[in-house]
Scaffold this motif. Structure first.
Motif: not given
Length: 156
Positions: A125-146
């Protein structure tokens, strides 16, 4: 003078991953293609085998073309078709097991950008801090989260 083939620091890839289908997805695709033999067998054996081969090719091409990539550089993050400057990335968290299931289900914000593949359980889960973007975060699958979390948080 540097050579044209030398990479600039901004183009250095810190992390890269393709979310390719797992082996069981390929086995299911092979089973579906094989089922075409039964469908076309009443016409002829040749039609059944031809149908199975064509179905296998179509399924393989679709699986390969629909495989998204994750790419982290010093300046940007690309997940599938989406790209963002790293200066707009806030908190980054990796999840496995039940926590990953929770993130993909009950804890999911409907306005989040998702690049999820059912055959890959862990998510980041990747938080998005761009004030012009209404997307709060990105959620992506990954085999290597660490490793992805480390690539996104190092050097901040």
């Amino acid at each position: 003078m540097s050579s044209p083939s030398a990479k600039s620091p901004a183009n250095t890839v810190l992390y890269s991953e393709r979310l390719t289908p797992s082996i069981w997805i390929w086995l299911i695709a092979a089973g579906l293609a094989s089922a075409c033999i039964l469908v076309f067998m009443p016409i002829s054996v040749f039609a059944g085998i031809t149908g199975a081969v064509i179905a296998a090719i179509i399924l393989a091409v679709l699986l390969i073309l629909s495989t998204p990539a994750i790419r982290v550089t010093p300046d940007s993050l690309q997940v599938g078709r989406a790209q963002i400057e790293r200066r707009f990335i806030g908190r980054v968290e990796g999840f496995r097991g039940d926590d990953a299931t929770l993130q993909r289900g009950p804890a999911l914000n409907a306005t989040a950008y998702m690049c999820i593949r059912g055959w890959i359980s862990p998510v980041v889960r990747i938080e998005i801090t761009d004030p012009a973007d209404r997307t709060p975060y990105w959620l992506t699958s990954t085999r290597h989260p660490e490793k992805l979390v480390q690539a996104l948080t190092e050097g901040r």
